[in-house]
Design an enzyme around this catalytic site. Structure first.
Site, PDB file in Angstrom:
ATOM      1  N   GLU A   1     -14.585   9.608  11.344  1.00 30.23           N
ATOM      2  CA  GLU A   1     -13.504  10.590  11.276  1.00 30.23           C
ATOM      3  C   GLU A   1     -12.381  10.219  12.231  1.00 30.23           C
ATOM      4  OE1 GLU A   1     -12.810  15.440  11.656  1.00 30.23           O
ATOM      5  OE2 GLU A   1     -14.800  14.577  12.026  1.00 30.23           O
ATOM      6  N   GLY A   2     -12.743   9.850  13.440  1.00 25.51           N
ATOM      7  CA  GLY A   2     -11.725   9.467  14.410  1.00 25.51           C
ATOM      8  C   GLY A   2     -11.008   8.192  14.024  1.00 25.51           C
TER       9      GLY A   2
END
Length: 424
Positions: free
Chosen positions: A174-175
């Site tokens: 996600e990051g």
């Protein structure tokens, strides 16, 4: 008498020759126009589409992306063309009402059917990525989380798109995908994105921006270390985009999202990447020139010291459930940036709070789509009907026929006797 007959014969022949020449001229003109129009008409738009659903902790959003079929360095030049917010909470909230998932995504998927041309439906990939809300549910009850994803899969498989699966993405992913989105939209990967307001100079991999993401249930930090060295392999992800390799440090802090910090679901309707932006935007901290650290702290202190009744009157157009959390959220963001990530007064000026860039949301989904297009084969570019040499040859040939016919016709028309004298 014979002279008269001879004259009539010459007139008759001249008229026929002129008719033939005129017909030849007309055909040459038609041929020139036909070849020119055929060769120069616009080629049909050869594009591909992709759908990514961001199943967050507090809500789900559907994004539609579009890119040229002829990719650049194996990665499509992707841009967002549509966003649809699914009505209702995040999918983790449907763990105890699985049968409702069937209709949960219907409205936005129907919207996707309308936006994407029907001829492209079967080749349009659909991906669903679930984030921190489902990560938490998986930790609490893995079987229940699997059943939620199974119902989501059944729901999305009913559409005539190329469904590629629903899965829980890791905090690191996600990051990292959020980092890709930010740097892509700010022009750090390719020169050909001329619509961007920042363009790279080419050559070696240039310096990129770091990305901070604050969601409902987690927060992520991602950047390329200056010394290119990442101590922990668990925090390293590697990408190849536009013919270049990138190694990033990324870490996700589960349960440090804004909703989890508040310990209650107060931000159901707050969208994408991220709470940083929406809270700072409310506090008027999202201008191109970010305020100093001291000014933000001072503003927060004044905001939080206002009596609640005065706040409700002054911000009457803001829903109470959001208004009552802005003080805590702003204080939490400042604490996270200053005490958690250790931004100083000097580095503070490099922070920019963003919600969208050039019409695209700055969440992880665009980065996800960009990375996935590496696995979609590029198509051969559409070509003109005729090769360049054939086109030039035909244009020259028909032009010569036209010019020759016109010259002969004018000569016969103006000097028929001289023409027939030469013929004899």
């Amino acid at each position: 008498m014979e002279d008269r007959k001879d004259s009539e014969l010459k007139t008759f022949c001249s008229r026929n020759i002129l008719i033939i020449l005129g017909f030849s001229s007309i055909m040459a003109v038609i041929a020139l126009i036909a070849v020119g129009l055929t060769q120069n008409k616009p080629l049909p738009e050869n594009v591909k589409y992709g759908i990514v659903l961001d199943a967050g902790s507090s809500h789900t959003s559907l994004y539609i992306y579009k890119w040229p079929a002829e990719k650049e360095n194996d990665t499509g030049v992707v841009h967002q063309i549509e966003e649809c917010k699914v009505k209702g909470p995040g999918i983790s909230q449907y763990a105890q009402k699985l049968n409702d998932i069937g209709t949960y995504l219907t409205e936005c998927m129907e919207r996707a059917r309308q936006v994407i041309p029907e001829s492209k439906h079967e080749e349009t990939p659909v991906y669903l990525g679930a984030t921190a809300g489902m990560r938490l549910l998986s930790i609490e009850n893995e079987q229940l989380a699997d059943r939620v994803l199974t119902m989501v899969t059944e729901s999305l498989s009913r559409y005539h798109f190329d469904f590629q699966g629903a899965r829980i993405i890791s905090g690191q992913e996600e990051g990292a995908y959020g980092w890709i989105t930010i740097n892509y939209l700010l022009g750090k990967f390719t020169q050909k994105l001329t619509w961007l307001y920042l363009k790279p100079n080419g050559g070696d991999v240039q310096e990129t921006y770091g990305a901070l993401d604050l969601g409902g249930a987690s927060t992520q930090i991602t950047f390329v270390p200056q010394d290119k060295h990442i101590e922990s392999p668990n925090n390293a992800l590697h990408f190849r985009l536009y013919g270049k390799d990138y190694s990033v440090y990324t870490h996700s802090f589960l349960c440090y999202g804004k909703d989890q910090a508040l310990r209650q679901k107060l931000a159901k309707d707050i969208q994408a990447f991220s709470a940083y932006y929406y809270v700072m935007n409310f506090l008027n901290f999202t201008s191109e020139e970010p305020p100093s650290q001291e000014k933000m702290i001072d503003t927060m202190e004044k905001f939080c010291s206002r009596p609640w009744e005065q706040m409700k009157i002054y911000f009457g157009d803001v829903k109470e459930k959001y208004l009552r959390e802005y003080c805590f959220s702003g204080a939490y963001i400042l604490s996270l940036l200053l005490s958690g990530y250790h931004f100083t007064a000097d580095s503070w000026k490099n922070i920019h709070f963003m919600g969208k860039i050039q019409g695209s949301n700055v969440g992880w989904t665009l980065g996800y789509m960009l990375n996935l297009t590496n696995m979609i084969p590029a198509e051969e570019p559409l070509s003109k009907p005729l090769s360049h040499s054939t086109y030039v040859f035909l244009m020259v040939l028909f032009s010569l026929i036209l010019v020759t016919a016109v010259i002969i016709g004018l000569f016969i028309f103006h000097k028929p006797s001289y023409f027939w004298k030469d013929m004899v």
